[in-house]
Design an enzyme around this catalytic site. Structure first.
Site, PDB file in Angstrom:
ATOM      1  N   ARG A 173      -9.952 -29.113 -55.910  1.00  0.00           N
ATOM      2  CA  ARG A 173     -10.856 -28.376 -56.956  1.00  0.00           C
ATOM      3  C   ARG A 173     -12.321 -28.770 -56.365  1.00  0.00           C
ATOM      4  O   ARG A 173     -12.352 -29.998 -55.910  1.00  0.00           O
ATOM      5  CB  ARG A 173     -10.779 -29.106 -58.281  1.00  0.00           C
ATOM      6  N   ARG A 185     -11.832 -38.049 -60.711  1.00  0.00           N
ATOM      7  CA  ARG A 185     -12.311 -36.740 -60.604  1.00  0.00           C
ATOM      8  C   ARG A 185     -12.470 -36.461 -58.830  1.00  0.00           C
ATOM      9  O   ARG A 185     -13.580 -36.458 -58.476  1.00  0.00           O
ATOM     10  CB  ARG A 185     -13.598 -36.264 -61.082  1.00  0.00           C
ATOM     11  N   GLU A 235      -7.952 -38.367 -70.187  1.00  0.00           N
ATOM     12  CA  GLU A 235      -6.951 -37.256 -70.137  1.00  0.00           C
ATOM     13  C   GLU A 235      -6.216 -37.736 -68.786  1.00  0.00           C
ATOM     14  O   GLU A 235      -6.886 -37.991 -67.509  1.00  0.00           O
ATOM     15  CB  GLU A 235      -7.739 -36.014 -69.876  1.00  0.00           C
ATOM     16  N   SER A 282      -2.367 -32.264 -69.310  1.00  0.00           N
ATOM     17  CA  SER A 282      -2.771 -30.999 -70.374  1.00  0.00           C
ATOM     18  C   SER A 282      -1.487 -30.013 -70.329  1.00  0.00           C
ATOM     19  O   SER A 282      -1.095 -29.658 -69.328  1.00  0.00           O
ATOM     20  CB  SER A 282      -3.898 -30.448 -69.811  1.00  0.00           C
ATOM     21  N   ARG A 318      -4.595 -40.203 -61.114  1.00  0.00           N
ATOM     22  CA  ARG A 318      -5.074 -40.862 -62.639  1.00  0.00           C
ATOM     23  C   ARG A 318      -3.969 -41.963 -63.207  1.00  0.00           C
ATOM     24  O   ARG A 318      -4.391 -42.914 -63.834  1.00  0.00           O
ATOM     25  CB  ARG A 318      -5.314 -39.670 -63.718  1.00  0.00           C
TER      26      ARG A 318
END
Length: 426
Positions: free
Chosen positions: A261, A276, A348, A351, A391
């Site tokens: 990403r 991130r 987070e 999801s 994560r």
């Protein structure tokens, strides 16, 4: 993609549902464009019918000696041929404009999704476990990692910001996490393991909704392919342009892949550490189901993700995202947020979204109901993280740290590390 009949039949209701997401929709402009397309189609059909009638009468005119009448009809047929060509071109142009507009419209939220502008409108659904507390000041993972094999500086010289090297036993722990997640989702949760492509065509990203709207957050290769931002793209598109039998459903796929990403919208956010990254690993879950299965499947998938956190002993909470914080393709999303004692906050880690038939329409993915020989319906698709490996590594490091800077290994991971109980700092 939406069924255009929703916009035609009740444009006000459609606009009101979108407004809950903070998205304005000009129903009059869309309706005028749709009317123009239908008018062009009707005029073309009328011209085709007239041309066909005249073509039959030309021979009759010449046979009866009416040469002038036959030539006049020939001239009119030639004119109508151009009218039809122009009409087809106009209809195609307007249809393309309509499709482009539809492609930019996000999915409609389910009625039970709370209304809100951003993450402040999200609702806590449940907690599991108590936030980890220590008798010493908890450190964040990037500080702990300096003595354990985590090197951001070296990665920065090779690749730039938002990359990391993991070395030694810490790299082995990262690998163990991915392996454990795959084993858990396949053996305990009934998902089928897949090794999918990580390079995909534009059509695949359109199908799952990343294109055209989010091109800036993706990496494209020199040959026009794209690196996947999540294995959702490859796994969901497995059924694109297919008609499945109802007996084949549900399909449940899982994959451990690298994901890529650009993080174009995250400038200045989480610049430290592994939260991130441009390149990261994730175990993805995708379900392909019939419409009547999708509601139960959403809960099933979310519980499958939660079960990984529970097996690892990581405190978490489930959040129901509000309309303004949901992803483009989702009708409802549950986020799982894991407790990070170094940051003293929940972050987070998964999801899980149900998309209805939104992605299936973009992929033209359908099924034929049992007992029917004609007619098909669009599938429903769901996707979720089970979990983001990096994560989860962060969460394990922070929740299992010791005062000396070591990391205790959760019991379920020790068989993957030859029985190792802890990673000691160098």
């Amino acid at each position: 993609m939406h069924d255009i009949r929703l916009l035609r039949d009740d444009p006000a209701a459609f606009a009101a549902a979108l407004a809950r997401r903070g998205t304005a929709f000009d129903t009059e402009a869309f309706g005028a464009l749709d009317a123009e397309r239908r008018k062009a189609a009707q005029e073309t059909e009328a011209a085709q019918a007239e041309r066909n009638r005249l073509s039959k009468d030309i021979g009759k005119a010449f046979s009866s000696g009416d040469r002038a009448g036959g030539e006049a009809m020939q001239a009119e047929v030639a004119r109508l041929k151009q009218v039809i060509a122009d009409g087809d071109a106009r209809e195609a142009e307007v249809a393309a404009a309509l499709s482009a507009q539809l492609a930019e419209i996000p999915n409609l939220p389910y009625p039970d999704v709370p209304e809100g502008a951003d993450e402040d409108g999200n609702v806590i659904v449940k907690h599991w476990g108590e936030p980890t507390a220590f008798a010493f000041p908890a450190k964040e993972h990037d500080e702990l990692g300096k003595r354990l094999g985590m090197d951001f500086d070296a990665a920065g010289t090779v690749s730039g910001a938002r990359f990391v090297y993991l070395k030694g036993t810490l790299a082995r722990l990262n690998r163990a996490l991915g392996q454990f997640m795959l084993d858990h989702q396949t053996q305990a949760q009934g998902y089928t393991e897949v090794v999918p492509p990580v390079l995909v065509r534009e059509e695949a990203l359109f199908g799952t909704g990343q294109l055209p709207k989010f091109a800036d957050d993706l990496f494209q290769t020199t040959d026009g392919r794209w690196l996947i931002p999540t294995a959702e793209v490859s796994l969901t598109n497995y059924v694109r342009e297919q008609i499945l039998g109802e007996a084949e459903l549900p399909l449940r796929f899982t994959a451990l892949t690298n994901c890529f990403r650009a993080e174009a919208g995250a400038a200045g956010r989480d610049t430290r550490g592994m939260i991130r990254q441009h390149q990261f690993e994730k175990v993805e879950m995708v379900s392909i189901v019939t419409p009547d299965q999708s509601e139960a499947e959403h809960e099933r998938m979310t519980l499958a993700a939660e079960s990984v956190l529970e097996a690892l002993g990581l405190p978490y909470r489930r959040m129901l995202l509000c309309t303004g914080d949901m992803g483009f393709t989702a009708r409802r999303t549950f986020d799982l947020e894991v407790w990070l004692p170094g940051q003293q906050r929940y972050r987070e880690i998964s999801s899980c979204s149900t998309c209805g038939d939104f992605q299936a329409r973009r992929m033209n993915a359908r099924y034929r109901p049992a007992g029917e020989t004609k007619g098909t319906k669009f599938l429903h698709t769901l996707n979720g993280s089970g979990l983001a490996v990096g994560r989860t590594l962060v969460a394990v490091m922070e929740n299992y740290q010791t005062a000396e800077g070591a990391i205790r290994i959760p019991e379920v991971l020790r068989p993957y590390l030859g029985g190792l109980a802890a990673i000691e700092p160098a």
